[in-house]
Design a protein around this motif. Structure first.
Motif, mmCIF file in Angstrom:
data_model
loop_
_atom_site.group_PDB
_atom_site.id
_atom_site.type_symbol
_atom_site.label_atom_id
_atom_site.label_comp_id
_atom_site.label_asym_id
_atom_site.label_seq_id
_atom_site.Cartn_x
_atom_site.Cartn_y
_atom_site.Cartn_z
ATOM 1 N N GLU A 117 -16.435 42.147 -32.797
ATOM 2 C CA GLU A 117 -16.583 42.726 -34.130
ATOM 3 C C GLU A 117 -15.865 41.881 -35.183
ATOM 4 O O GLU A 117 -16.418 41.601 -36.252
ATOM 5 N N VAL A 118 -14.649 41.491 -34.878
ATOM 6 C CA VAL A 118 -13.868 40.682 -35.809
ATOM 7 C C VAL A 118 -14.528 39.318 -35.974
ATOM 8 O O VAL A 118 -14.696 38.827 -37.099
ATOM 9 N N ALA A 119 -14.921 38.699 -34.866
ATOM 10 C CA ALA A 119 -15.572 37.384 -34.918
ATOM 11 C C ALA A 119 -16.865 37.437 -35.721
ATOM 12 O O ALA A 119 -17.146 36.530 -36.518
ATOM 13 N N CYS A 120 -17.641 38.477 -35.545
ATOM 14 C CA CYS A 120 -18.901 38.638 -36.274
ATOM 15 C C CYS A 120 -18.662 38.710 -37.777
ATOM 16 O O CYS A 120 -19.326 38.021 -38.554
ATOM 17 N N LEU A 121 -17.699 39.539 -38.192
ATOM 18 C CA LEU A 121 -17.422 39.683 -39.621
ATOM 19 C C LEU A 121 -16.795 38.427 -40.209
ATOM 20 O O LEU A 121 -17.107 38.052 -41.344
ATOM 21 N N LEU A 122 -15.926 37.772 -39.461
ATOM 22 C CA LEU A 122 -15.325 36.533 -39.962
ATOM 23 C C LEU A 122 -16.366 35.432 -40.093
ATOM 24 O O LEU A 122 -16.325 34.633 -41.036
ATOM 25 N N ALA A 123 -17.311 35.365 -39.155
ATOM 26 C CA ALA A 123 -18.385 34.372 -39.237
ATOM 27 C C ALA A 123 -19.306 34.664 -40.413
ATOM 28 O O ALA A 123 -19.807 33.757 -41.071
ATOM 29 N N TRP A 124 -19.505 35.948 -40.697
ATOM 30 C CA TRP A 124 -20.373 36.338 -41.814
ATOM 31 C C TRP A 124 -19.714 36.023 -43.157
ATOM 32 O O TRP A 124 -20.297 35.371 -43.996
ATOM 33 N N ARG A 125 -18.494 36.505 -43.367
ATOM 34 C CA ARG A 125 -17.755 36.241 -44.609
ATOM 35 C C ARG A 125 -16.270 36.438 -44.342
ATOM 36 O O ARG A 125 -15.785 37.562 -44.298
ATOM 37 N N ILE A 145 -10.674 47.699 -38.485
ATOM 38 C CA ILE A 145 -10.813 46.528 -39.357
ATOM 39 C C ILE A 145 -10.808 47.003 -40.803
ATOM 40 O O ILE A 145 -11.588 47.887 -41.171
ATOM 41 N N TRP A 146 -9.937 46.418 -41.615
ATOM 42 C CA TRP A 146 -9.915 46.693 -43.045
ATOM 43 C C TRP A 146 -10.812 45.653 -43.722
ATOM 44 O O TRP A 146 -10.631 44.449 -43.526
ATOM 45 N N VAL A 147 -11.771 46.134 -44.503
ATOM 46 C CA VAL A 147 -12.682 45.226 -45.205
ATOM 47 C C VAL A 147 -12.518 45.401 -46.711
ATOM 48 O O VAL A 147 -12.087 46.451 -47.187
ATOM 49 N N ASP A 148 -12.884 44.375 -47.426
ATOM 50 C CA ASP A 148 -12.847 44.405 -48.885
ATOM 51 C C ASP A 148 -13.882 45.413 -49.388
ATOM 52 O O ASP A 148 -14.989 45.492 -48.867
ATOM 53 N N ARG A 149 -13.523 46.168 -50.398
ATOM 54 C CA ARG A 149 -14.416 47.213 -50.905
ATOM 55 C C ARG A 149 -15.743 46.676 -51.415
ATOM 56 O O ARG A 149 -16.759 47.339 -51.311
ATOM 57 N N THR A 150 -15.745 45.459 -51.955
ATOM 58 C CA THR A 150 -16.993 44.904 -52.481
ATOM 59 C C THR A 150 -17.909 44.395 -51.376
ATOM 60 O O THR A 150 -19.074 44.103 -51.625
ATOM 61 N N SER A 151 -17.400 44.292 -50.172
ATOM 62 C CA SER A 151 -18.187 43.776 -49.043
ATOM 63 C C SER A 151 -18.560 44.850 -48.028
ATOM 64 O O SER A 151 -19.183 44.538 -47.015
ATOM 65 N N LEU A 152 -18.181 46.091 -48.273
ATOM 66 C CA LEU A 152 -18.353 47.144 -47.277
ATOM 67 C C LEU A 152 -19.804 47.292 -46.816
ATOM 68 O O LEU A 152 -20.094 47.267 -45.620
ATOM 69 N N ARG A 153 -20.725 47.475 -47.751
ATOM 70 C CA ARG A 153 -22.117 47.735 -47.370
ATOM 71 C C ARG A 153 -22.699 46.571 -46.572
ATOM 72 O O ARG A 153 -23.333 46.775 -45.540
ATOM 73 N N GLU A 154 -22.457 45.358 -47.026
ATOM 74 C CA GLU A 154 -22.987 44.189 -46.314
ATOM 75 C C GLU A 154 -22.313 44.022 -44.953
ATOM 76 O O GLU A 154 -22.964 43.618 -43.982
ATOM 77 N N ALA A 155 -21.035 44.342 -44.854
ATOM 78 C CA ALA A 155 -20.338 44.275 -43.566
ATOM 79 C C ALA A 155 -20.951 45.269 -42.586
ATOM 80 O O ALA A 155 -21.170 44.944 -41.408
ATOM 81 N N CYS A 156 -21.258 46.451 -43.056
ATOM 82 C CA CYS A 156 -21.877 47.458 -42.193
ATOM 83 C C CYS A 156 -23.273 47.020 -41.760
ATOM 84 O O CYS A 156 -23.648 47.207 -40.595
ATOM 85 N N LEU A 157 -24.024 46.448 -42.676
ATOM 86 C CA LEU A 157 -25.346 45.916 -42.306
ATOM 87 C C LEU A 157 -25.226 44.820 -41.258
ATOM 88 O O LEU A 157 -26.016 44.763 -40.307
ATOM 89 N N THR A 158 -24.250 43.956 -41.411
ATOM 90 C CA THR A 158 -24.013 42.884 -40.444
ATOM 91 C C THR A 158 -23.696 43.459 -39.076
ATOM 92 O O THR A 158 -24.248 43.011 -38.058
ATOM 93 N N LEU A 159 -22.826 44.453 -39.013
ATOM 94 C CA LEU A 159 -22.458 45.072 -37.737
ATOM 95 C C LEU A 159 -23.629 45.837 -37.119
ATOM 96 O O LEU A 159 -23.776 45.888 -35.899
ATOM 97 N N LYS A 160 -24.455 46.415 -37.956
ATOM 98 C CA LYS A 160 -25.612 47.168 -37.466
ATOM 99 C C LYS A 160 -26.689 46.239 -36.906
ATOM 100 O O LYS A 160 -27.282 46.509 -35.863
ATOM 101 N N LYS A 161 -26.932 45.117 -37.591
ATOM 102 C CA LYS A 161 -28.032 44.229 -37.213
ATOM 103 C C LYS A 161 -27.669 43.185 -36.164
ATOM 104 O O LYS A 161 -28.555 42.574 -35.588
ATOM 105 N N ASP A 162 -26.379 42.973 -35.915
ATOM 106 C CA ASP A 162 -25.986 41.983 -34.923
ATOM 107 C C ASP A 162 -26.521 42.395 -33.547
ATOM 108 O O ASP A 162 -26.270 43.505 -33.090
ATOM 109 N N PRO A 163 -27.262 41.509 -32.878
ATOM 110 C CA PRO A 163 -27.882 41.881 -31.598
ATOM 111 C C PRO A 163 -26.892 42.225 -30.485
ATOM 112 O O PRO A 163 -27.214 43.015 -29.596
ATOM 113 N N GLN A 164 -25.696 41.678 -30.526
ATOM 114 C CA GLN A 164 -24.697 41.997 -29.509
ATOM 115 C C GLN A 164 -23.954 43.290 -29.789
ATOM 116 O O GLN A 164 -23.538 43.985 -28.866
#
Length: 165
Positions: free
Chosen positions: A18-26, A42-61
């Motif tokens: 999860e951490v590696a996926c988000l760090l690779a994304w942004r 994981i604490w994420v930046d408020r301006t990146s929340l929606r895109e971070a969730c999309l990244t975690l949802k769509k990641d095939p692993q």
């Protein structure tokens, strides 16, 4: 039996998918992380929340395909005052992930996750009603528990015990 100490060093958590996926994304979107008692937060930046969730949802692993809860913590009088807590679940991996976003008391707003998980609708309305946190682009951000004419948000720590009179 003694508990193992929590891991709070982001460098030590980079091997977690999860951490590696988000760090690779942004990389800048991840503020910090904590692994404690087999739970990852994981604490994420408020301006990146929606895109971070999309990244975690769509990641095939990972496939975090369910939002199981949204809640809030009021750290008054500290700043940032609010911490919005999102509990995600991956049915594929049978794992939970906790995302947190810190918000200041003067600007307590974050993007709505209803476009990603429609079930966020009522969770976000509850947090809005009881804490006063606004969810940008929410389709119907109205009170859900308190009457429409209720003053204030009763779970804020500075809310009077007997209400406003």
């Amino acid at each position: 039996m003694a508990l193992e100490p929590a891991i709070t060093d982001l460098e030590l958590l980079k091997d977690r998918l999860e951490v590696a996926c988000l760090l690779a994304w942004r990389e800048g979107a991840v503020r910090s992380a904590r692994y404690d008692r087999n739970e990852l937060t994981i604490w994420v930046d408020r301006t990146s929340l929606r895109e971070a969730c999309l990244t975690l949802k769509k990641d095939p692993q990972l496939q975090y395909n369910m939002l199981s809860d949204v809640t809030c913590v009021d750290w008054y009088p500290n700043e940032p005052r609010f911490e919005v807590v999102y509990q995600l679940f991956s049915a594929l991996n049978k794992r939970y992930l906790r995302l947190k976003v810190k918000l200041s008391g003067g600007d307590a707003s974050v993007d709505s996750l209803v476009p990603i998980w429609p079930g966020a609708n009522f969770f976000e309305r509850e947090v809005f009603d009881l804490f006063g946190v606004r969810f940008d682009e929410h389709p119907n951000l109205t009170r859900i528990m308190m009457p429409e004419n209720w003053e204030g948000h009763p779970l804020r720590k500075d809310y009077p015990v007997e209400g406003y009179r």
